[in-house]
Design a protein around this motif. Sequence first.
Motif, PDB file in Angstrom:
ATOM      1  N   SER A 143      -3.429   8.734   1.155  1.00 23.91           N
ATOM      2  CA  SER A 143      -3.920   8.368  -0.165  1.00 23.91           C
ATOM      3  C   SER A 143      -5.421   8.628  -0.270  1.00 23.91           C
ATOM      4  CB  SER A 143      -3.612   6.894  -0.442  1.00 23.91           C
ATOM      5  OG  SER A 143      -3.525   6.649  -1.828  1.00 23.91           O
ATOM      6  N   ALA A 166       0.801  -1.223   0.000  1.00 29.36           N
ATOM      7  CA  ALA A 166       0.000   0.000   0.000  1.00 29.36           C
ATOM      8  C   ALA A 166       0.834   1.272   0.000  1.00 29.36           C
ATOM      9  CB  ALA A 166      -0.948  -0.007   1.196  1.00 29.36           C
ATOM     10  N   LYS A 185      -3.987  -5.297   4.069  1.00 29.84           N
ATOM     11  CA  LYS A 185      -2.818  -4.801   3.342  1.00 29.84           C
ATOM     12  C   LYS A 185      -2.161  -5.934   2.561  1.00 29.84           C
ATOM     13  CE  LYS A 185      -1.467  -0.585   5.657  1.00 29.84           C
ATOM     14  NZ  LYS A 185      -0.347   0.198   6.180  1.00 29.84           N
ATOM     15  N   ALA A 238      -4.322   2.250  -2.745  1.00 30.17           N
ATOM     16  CA  ALA A 238      -3.780   2.477  -1.404  1.00 30.17           C
ATOM     17  C   ALA A 238      -4.869   2.937  -0.442  1.00 30.17           C
ATOM     18  CB  ALA A 238      -2.651   3.505  -1.460  1.00 30.17           C
ATOM     19  N   GLN A 296       2.120   1.926  -3.363  1.00 28.06           N
ATOM     20  CA  GLN A 296       1.056   2.391  -4.237  1.00 28.06           C
ATOM     21  C   GLN A 296       0.819   3.889  -4.054  1.00 28.06           C
ATOM     22  OE1 GLN A 296      -2.037  -0.285  -2.951  1.00 28.06           O
ATOM     23  NE2 GLN A 296      -1.539  -1.817  -4.500  1.00 28.06           N
TER      24      GLN A 296
END
Length: 260
Positions: free
Chosen positions: A191, A153, A258, A183, A156
């Motif tokens: 994010s 994540a 995650k 994310a 990302q």
Amino acid sequence: MNAIKYSLLLLLLFPGHSTILGDNLKDYSATSYIDLLPLAEEGDPQAQVALGVMYYHGQGIGQDFKEAVKWLRLAAKQGNVEAQYNLGAAYGNGQGVQQDFKKARKWFRLAAKQRHSKAQFILGFMYAKGDGVKQNDKEASKWYQLAANQGFAEAQFLLGLMYHDGQGVKQNFKEAADWFGLAAEQGIASSQFRLGLMYAKGVGIPQDSIKAHKWFSIAGSQGHQDANQLKSQLARQMTPAQIEKSQQLINQWTPLKKGS
């Protein structure tokens, strides 16, 4: 490192007895020190990693970072990916060895080449910040991409930032929104905030006040102050029906595990 610092490595270091990916690998998570030691001395890399973790945490034996590094190094030299990653983190943090970012990079790179997503992410961060390597945004984006493709994540999110700003990659708002979205679904508040901004402005994705309000709200619930402020500003421009719809989406949302 400037923004996250090597405390990030400490958070990722030695999360417990490692689960090594691959075929026919043994799980030593419940094995005692007395049983592990002879296996490690015989050269079993999984036993060496488990023993190193024991020494790091002081589980069943006195805590000893240098001894932890000794066993990790033996496993790392045999190509054990978790040992390589943790040895890189040890050098990054200066635990059991003198802090050395270049040696940290060496071991992270070896683990990264074996598709270790955390190592790929940290290697990308090192290139982004120029720690132990010459600063190189293109190289940073490459390693972020590899980690992001595996569902990492934080990678990302940072890859989304690079696409948004055109840093190391060609600027692409749609690509940025896609990575922010992945994310955000895994619970990364920054994010979620960024995705909310893009929905609010209609940048890279169609403008949608309801979804913008949703993501600002979710990020704000994690303590993101800017998200809370923009949520309040946006709410003043929305109808009660739109706010109600946003609330329904918030109630339905649960973060993905995650790495998903």
